[in-house]
Design an enzyme around this catalytic site. Structure first.
Site, PDB file in Angstrom:
ATOM      1  N   THR A 111      58.669  50.787  85.559  1.00  0.00           N
ATOM      2  CA  THR A 111      59.907  51.552  85.385  1.00  0.00           C
ATOM      3  C   THR A 111      59.587  52.706  84.440  1.00  0.00           C
ATOM      4  O   THR A 111      59.237  52.489  83.284  1.00  0.00           O
ATOM      5  CB  THR A 111      61.023  50.680  84.803  1.00  0.00           C
ATOM      6  N   LYS A 185      65.998  52.610  90.154  1.00  0.00           N
ATOM      7  CA  LYS A 185      65.736  51.519  89.220  1.00  0.00           C
ATOM      8  C   LYS A 185      66.495  51.725  87.914  1.00  0.00           C
ATOM      9  O   LYS A 185      67.014  50.764  87.327  1.00  0.00           O
ATOM     10  CB  LYS A 185      64.230  51.404  88.942  1.00  0.00           C
ATOM     11  N   LYS A 253      63.104  50.502  76.246  1.00  0.00           N
ATOM     12  CA  LYS A 253      62.455  51.682  76.830  1.00  0.00           C
ATOM     13  C   LYS A 253      63.218  52.184  78.052  1.00  0.00           C
ATOM     14  O   LYS A 253      63.510  53.373  78.180  1.00  0.00           O
ATOM     15  CB  LYS A 253      61.006  51.341  77.197  1.00  0.00           C
TER      16      LYS A 253
END
Length: 318
Positions: A111, A185, A253
């Site tokens: 990701t 995503k 993150k």
């Protein structure tokens, strides 16, 4: 440019050499499915011991990403952060792209940032190669079972060509041009973030209301509050099992990238911002290497309660 002829050749264990970079919680299981299906695998990971189970299954261990690519037709990567993606794929002396033959394919399943996915795709095209961004959702259980949701961006014909490989890991969803897999995503992570907040707030509320929390969770599981998050994490929360299926550090993150993209788009998503702050509080308490279900700890601290006793007994307040 790589040609349409590259996309026409069917992928199979007899004609496709596969490389894999990153053998952590997710990558190790995903890679193992390819090996068991008969594909020849060359792997690289910064901590060699993490690749040992794959070596025992028949994978070859390389000493750099470029060495993986030089022995592969398709190279998958699933690492931690965008900076890691840039290093393992684009770094001039050791990056995988520089070892890939013309017509070869990079598939980044980390990701990461949509802009980086587009940059990698452009760099690959300049070397007559392809790049697909293909981040996944489903956690460690999805990786083990081969039931991940895979969001892909890039050349659709290449995604279709790679379908035999993707099918071993889960269900592929083509989302559009380079970077669109990452955008999908990130939207997925925004949805999960608020779902996790709702799950742990409901647990805290049920506890304070004197309900048997296990009974409450069972009762809501078949109603409108039922969700993948509840299915995957409620039992772990009740057992105080905070082993990572997905690390808090990595979720922080991801949510940070989401907020950055929101700023670029001029979007206000307050639920996302709240979830990111709560997960940041876990990181501040040294809990970044726990799984995302550890969010319950942040809500316990906010409310000065502890559900720790529920790991072995029913709610004492019931």
């Amino acid at each position: 440019m790589a040609t349409a002829a590259d996309a026409a050749v069917a992928v199979s264990p007899s004609n496709t050499r596969v490389g894999w970079i990153g053998t952590g919680v997710m990558g190790r299981s995903m890679c193992s499915h390819l090996i068991k299906a008969g594909y020849s695998l060359t792997v690289f990971t910064r901590t060699a011991s993490k690749a040992q189970p794959l070596v025992e299954l028949g994978a070859k261990l390389a000493d750099s990403p470029i060495a993986v690519a030089s022995q592969s037709d398709v190279v998958f990567s699933i690492v931690g952060y965008p900076s890691d993606v840039r290093q393992v794929l684009l770094e001039p002396t050791t990056g995988a792209l520089h070892g890939l033959r013309p017509g070869g394919v990079l598939v980044d399943m980390t990701t990461s940032e949509p802009s980086l996915a587009a940059e990698i795709a452009a760099a690959a095209a300049a070397k007559h190669c392809y790049s697909i961004d293909a981040p996944v959702s489903g956690g460690d259980l999805g990786a083990k079972k081969g039931t991940l949701a895979i969001f892909t961006g890039g050349d659709q014909s290449i995604v279709e060509k790679l379908s035999p490989l993707f099918a071993l890991m889960g269900k592929v969803n083509y989302m559009g041009s380079a970077g669109k897999g990452q955008f999908a995503k990130l939207a997925n992570q925004i949805t999960i973030a608020s779902a996790m907040v709702g799950l742990v707030e409901g647990i805290i509320y049920a506890y304070k209301a004197g309900l048997n929390v296990e009974l409450y969770l069972s009762a809501i599981s078949t109603g409108a509050a039922g969700s993948k998050s509840l299915d995957l994490y409620a039992g772990r929360i009740m057992k105080r099992d905070f082993e990572p299926g997905f690390y808090v550090n990595h979720f922080v993150k991801d949510l940070g990238i989401c907020l950055k993209e929101c700023q670029n788009m001029g979007l206000a998503l307050p639920g996302l911002a709240l979830a990111q702050q709560l997960y940041l509080s876990l990181k501040a308490h040294g809990e970044g290497d726990l799984g995302t279900q550890a969010l319950i700890l942040a809500l316990e601290r906010l409310n000065n309660v502890s559900l720790e006793s529920l790991g072995s007994s029913s709610n004492p307040g019931a």
